[in-house]
Design a protein around this motif. Structure first.
Motif, PDB file in Angstrom:
ATOM      1  N   ARG A 177       0.842  -1.210   0.000  1.00 35.61           N
ATOM      2  CA  ARG A 177       0.000   0.000   0.000  1.00 35.61           C
ATOM      3  C   ARG A 177       0.875   1.257   0.000  1.00 35.61           C
ATOM      4  NH1 ARG A 177      -3.297   3.078  -1.699  1.00 35.61           N
ATOM      5  NH2 ARG A 177      -4.502   4.396  -0.329  1.00 35.61           N
ATOM      6  N   CYS A 178       1.956   1.251   0.756  1.00 39.33           N
ATOM      7  CA  CYS A 178       2.849   2.410   0.809  1.00 39.33           C
ATOM      8  C   CYS A 178       3.562   2.625  -0.528  1.00 39.33           C
ATOM      9  CB  CYS A 178       3.868   2.240   1.935  1.00 39.33           C
ATOM     10  SG  CYS A 178       3.124   2.302   3.577  1.00 39.33           S
ATOM     11  N   VAL A 179       4.000   1.542  -1.151  1.00 40.28           N
ATOM     12  CA  VAL A 179       4.645   1.651  -2.464  1.00 40.28           C
ATOM     13  C   VAL A 179       3.637   2.168  -3.489  1.00 40.28           C
ATOM     14  CG1 VAL A 179       5.689   0.328  -4.350  1.00 40.28           C
ATOM     15  CG2 VAL A 179       6.394  -0.092  -1.988  1.00 40.28           C
ATOM     16  N   ASP A 180       2.390   1.720  -3.378  1.00 42.81           N
ATOM     17  CA  ASP A 180       1.339   2.171  -4.282  1.00 42.81           C
ATOM     18  C   ASP A 180       1.104   3.683  -4.136  1.00 42.81           C
ATOM     19  OD1 ASP A 180      -0.843   1.648  -6.177  1.00 42.81           O
ATOM     20  OD2 ASP A 180      -2.134   2.195  -4.489  1.00 42.81           O
ATOM     21  N   ILE A 181       1.112   4.175  -2.918  1.00 44.48           N
ATOM     22  CA  ILE A 181       0.932   5.611  -2.682  1.00 44.48           C
ATOM     23  C   ILE A 181       2.070   6.397  -3.323  1.00 44.48           C
ATOM     24  CG2 ILE A 181       0.990   7.401  -0.895  1.00 44.48           C
ATOM     25  CD1 ILE A 181      -0.592   5.432   0.893  1.00 44.48           C
ATOM     26  N   ALA A 182       3.298   5.945  -3.112  1.00 40.61           N
ATOM     27  CA  ALA A 182       4.456   6.637  -3.676  1.00 40.61           C
ATOM     28  C   ALA A 182       4.440   6.603  -5.203  1.00 40.61           C
ATOM     29  CB  ALA A 182       5.741   6.012  -3.140  1.00 40.61           C
ATOM     30  N   THR A 183       4.079   5.463  -5.771  1.00 39.70           N
ATOM     31  CA  THR A 183       4.056   5.319  -7.226  1.00 39.70           C
ATOM     32  C   THR A 183       2.980   6.194  -7.846  1.00 39.70           C
ATOM     33  OG1 THR A 183       4.822   3.052  -6.997  1.00 39.70           O
ATOM     34  CG2 THR A 183       3.877   3.663  -9.117  1.00 39.70           C
ATOM     35  N   ARG A 184       1.788   6.160  -7.268  1.00 40.85           N
ATOM     36  CA  ARG A 184       0.696   6.990  -7.793  1.00 40.85           C
ATOM     37  C   ARG A 184       1.044   8.472  -7.697  1.00 40.85           C
ATOM     38  NH1 ARG A 184      -4.100   4.330  -8.809  1.00 40.85           N
ATOM     39  NH2 ARG A 184      -4.219   2.245  -7.923  1.00 40.85           N
ATOM     40  N   ALA A 185       1.643   8.862  -6.589  1.00 39.62           N
ATOM     41  CA  ALA A 185       2.016  10.264  -6.422  1.00 39.62           C
ATOM     42  C   ALA A 185       3.042  10.675  -7.470  1.00 39.62           C
ATOM     43  CB  ALA A 185       2.566  10.503  -5.019  1.00 39.62           C
ATOM     44  N   ALA A 186       4.005   9.805  -7.717  1.00 41.51           N
ATOM     45  CA  ALA A 186       5.043  10.116  -8.705  1.00 41.51           C
ATOM     46  C   ALA A 186       4.450  10.253 -10.103  1.00 41.51           C
ATOM     47  CB  ALA A 186       6.116   9.030  -8.689  1.00 41.51           C
ATOM     48  N   LEU A 187       3.478   9.432 -10.418  1.00 45.21           N
ATOM     49  CA  LEU A 187       2.882   9.473 -11.753  1.00 45.21           C
ATOM     50  C   LEU A 187       1.855  10.601 -11.902  1.00 45.21           C
ATOM     51  CD1 LEU A 187       2.382   5.647 -12.361  1.00 45.21           C
ATOM     52  CD2 LEU A 187       4.094   7.129 -13.385  1.00 45.21           C
ATOM     53  N   VAL A 188       0.936  10.694 -10.968  1.00 45.35           N
ATOM     54  CA  VAL A 188      -0.172  11.639 -11.101  1.00 45.35           C
ATOM     55  C   VAL A 188       0.256  13.077 -10.826  1.00 45.35           C
ATOM     56  CG1 VAL A 188      -2.428  12.273 -10.151  1.00 45.35           C
ATOM     57  CG2 VAL A 188      -1.896   9.883 -10.589  1.00 45.35           C
ATOM     58  N   ARG A 189       1.014  13.281  -9.769  1.00 39.09           N
ATOM     59  CA  ARG A 189       1.337  14.655  -9.379  1.00 39.09           C
ATOM     60  C   ARG A 189       2.437  15.280 -10.233  1.00 39.09           C
ATOM     61  NH1 ARG A 189      -0.051  12.416  -4.290  1.00 39.09           N
ATOM     62  NH2 ARG A 189      -2.046  13.279  -3.647  1.00 39.09           N
ATOM     63  N   MET A 190       3.104  14.476 -11.042  1.00 41.91           N
ATOM     64  CA  MET A 190       4.110  15.038 -11.937  1.00 41.91           C
ATOM     65  C   MET A 190       3.541  15.316 -13.332  1.00 41.91           C
ATOM     66  SD  MET A 190       6.782  15.678 -10.346  1.00 41.91           S
ATOM     67  CE  MET A 190       6.736  15.597  -8.582  1.00 41.91           C
ATOM     68  N   LEU A 191       2.251  15.019 -13.542  1.00 39.05           N
ATOM     69  CA  LEU A 191       1.630  15.339 -14.818  1.00 39.05           C
ATOM     70  C   LEU A 191       1.587  16.849 -15.093  1.00 39.05           C
ATOM     71  CD1 LEU A 191      -1.307  12.812 -15.289  1.00 39.05           C
ATOM     72  CD2 LEU A 191       0.689  13.118 -16.725  1.00 39.05           C
ATOM     73  N   PRO A 192       1.142  17.682 -14.149  1.00 43.48           N
ATOM     74  CA  PRO A 192       1.103  19.125 -14.448  1.00 43.48           C
ATOM     75  C   PRO A 192       2.463  19.724 -14.831  1.00 43.48           C
ATOM     76  CG  PRO A 192      -0.285  18.664 -12.558  1.00 43.48           C
ATOM     77  CD  PRO A 192       0.455  17.389 -12.876  1.00 43.48           C
ATOM     78  N   PRO A 193       3.557  19.460 -14.083  1.00 46.52           N
ATOM     79  CA  PRO A 193       4.829  20.012 -14.538  1.00 46.52           C
ATOM     80  C   PRO A 193       5.273  19.455 -15.888  1.00 46.52           C
ATOM     81  CG  PRO A 193       5.086  19.024 -12.351  1.00 46.52           C
ATOM     82  CD  PRO A 193       3.688  18.805 -12.789  1.00 46.52           C
ATOM     83  N   GLY A 194       4.992  18.183 -16.138  1.00 49.18           N
ATOM     84  CA  GLY A 194       5.356  17.587 -17.418  1.00 49.18           C
ATOM     85  C   GLY A 194       4.572  18.186 -18.574  1.00 49.18           C
ATOM     86  N   LEU A 195       3.276  18.369 -18.357  1.00 43.64           N
ATOM     87  CA  LEU A 195       2.453  18.985 -19.398  1.00 43.64           C
ATOM     88  C   LEU A 195       2.874  20.426 -19.658  1.00 43.64           C
ATOM     89  CD1 LEU A 195      -1.089  17.590 -18.510  1.00 43.64           C
ATOM     90  CD2 LEU A 195       0.281  17.082 -20.542  1.00 43.64           C
ATOM     91  N   LEU A 196       3.249  21.128 -18.602  1.00 39.78           N
ATOM     92  CA  LEU A 196       3.719  22.503 -18.767  1.00 39.78           C
ATOM     93  C   LEU A 196       4.964  22.550 -19.644  1.00 39.78           C
ATOM     94  CD1 LEU A 196       3.398  25.532 -17.663  1.00 39.78           C
ATOM     95  CD2 LEU A 196       5.287  24.894 -16.197  1.00 39.78           C
ATOM     96  N   ALA A 197       5.896  21.639 -19.396  1.00 46.16           N
ATOM     97  CA  ALA A 197       7.138  21.608 -20.172  1.00 46.16           C
ATOM     98  C   ALA A 197       6.885  21.302 -21.639  1.00 46.16           C
ATOM     99  CB  ALA A 197       8.100  20.580 -19.577  1.00 46.16           C
ATOM    100  N   VAL A 198       5.887  20.468 -21.919  1.00 43.79           N
ATOM    101  CA  VAL A 198       5.593  20.085 -23.306  1.00 43.79           C
ATOM    102  C   VAL A 198       4.715  21.127 -24.004  1.00 43.79           C
ATOM    103  CG1 VAL A 198       4.411  18.364 -24.741  1.00 43.79           C
ATOM    104  CG2 VAL A 198       5.882  17.628 -22.866  1.00 43.79           C
ATOM    105  N   LEU A 199       3.710  21.641 -23.310  1.00 43.04           N
ATOM    106  CA  LEU A 199       2.739  22.523 -23.944  1.00 43.04           C
ATOM    107  C   LEU A 199       3.172  23.986 -24.014  1.00 43.04           C
ATOM    108  CD1 LEU A 199      -0.597  21.058 -22.539  1.00 43.04           C
ATOM    109  CD2 LEU A 199       0.450  20.674 -24.769  1.00 43.04           C
ATOM    110  N   ALA A 200       3.991  24.436 -23.086  1.00 44.70           N
ATOM    111  CA  ALA A 200       4.386  25.852 -23.068  1.00 44.70           C
ATOM    112  C   ALA A 200       5.072  26.281 -24.361  1.00 44.70           C
ATOM    113  CB  ALA A 200       5.274  26.137 -21.857  1.00 44.70           C
ATOM    114  N   PRO A 201       6.038  25.522 -24.894  1.00 44.50           N
ATOM    115  CA  PRO A 201       6.640  25.949 -26.164  1.00 44.50           C
ATOM    116  C   PRO A 201       5.645  25.944 -27.332  1.00 44.50           C
ATOM    117  CG  PRO A 201       8.018  24.308 -25.091  1.00 44.50           C
ATOM    118  CD  PRO A 201       6.729  24.358 -24.335  1.00 44.50           C
ATOM    119  N   VAL A 202       4.738  24.990 -27.342  1.00 43.13           N
ATOM    120  CA  VAL A 202       3.750  24.912 -28.419  1.00 43.13           C
ATOM    121  C   VAL A 202       2.822  26.127 -28.366  1.00 43.13           C
ATOM    122  CG1 VAL A 202       1.830  23.567 -29.371  1.00 43.13           C
ATOM    123  CG2 VAL A 202       3.856  22.391 -28.485  1.00 43.13           C
TER     124      VAL A 202
END
Length: 192
Positions: free
Chosen positions: A72-97
């Motif tokens: 359960r703890c590994v699942d929390i860490a994994t989900r956080a790493a995937l879901v909460r890093m979407l906004p910064p990742g999308l910003l990096a990809v979409l801002a130049p476009v």
């Protein structure tokens, strides 16, 4: 080899479009840093809630007589790493476009320059400040300035709580931010 040269394209800081792009680009490192710091804080809080829940609900866990639910703890860490890093990742990809298509190639060039400058300065600051806070806590834990349990140690723990994400998450993300923005800009350059 045929070289294409666009005589109308130049990146001069006296051009208002380039300057606007620089100011916009200078915002992105700080926005990404705040998003990554918030993501680390939220994920840590979710982990604390789960650990407290396990201590309450699993008999003998606190005494070391039962096994924790590590999955359960590994699942929390994994989900956080995937879901909460979407906004910064999308910003990096979409801002130049958005910047390139909306404001033009000159603004995109300025945006990359502003982002690069902000990323370098912020990455250096975060790496050094995070390391300093981490080392300050270790120094106090060796018995200096009152040692463990002192008010100085409590303050150093708070500093290290900020310092660890500084040096381990937000600082290194600056390199990724500028690389992704530059790659996306190169990909869309023929369209501009």
């Amino acid at each position: 080899m045929i070289r294409h040269h666009n005589p109308g394209f130049s990146l001069e800081i006296s051009n208002p479009t380039v300057l606007i792009g620089m100011f916009i680009g200078g915002v992105f490192p700080f926005l990404v840093a705040s998003l990554t710091m918030s993501a680390v804080g939220t994920a840590a809080y979710d982990m604390i809630k789960e650990i407290r829940r396990q201590f309450k609900e699993i008999p003998g866990l606190l005494e070391g007589k039962a096994e924790p639910d590590t999955v359960r703890c590994v699942d929390i860490a994994t989900r956080a790493a995937l879901v909460r890093m979407l906004p910064p990742g999308l910003l990096a990809v979409l801002a130049p476009v958005v910047g390139g298509c909306g404001l033009g190639a000159e603004a995109l060039g300025g945006m990359l320059g502003g982002a690069l400058l902000g990323c370098v300065l912020l990455a250096l600051t975060m790496a050094n400040a995070g390391g300093a806070w981490d080392n300050a806590k270790k120094y106090i834990e060796k018995g200096n300035l009152g040692g463990k349990g002192s008010d100085t140690h409590k303050a150093a723990v708070v500093g290290d709580t900020v310092g660890d994400p500084f040096k381990d998450t937000s600082g290194p993300s600056m390199n990724i931010l500028i690389n992704v923005m530059a790659i996306v800009s190169l990909v869309i350059a023929p369209l501009l």
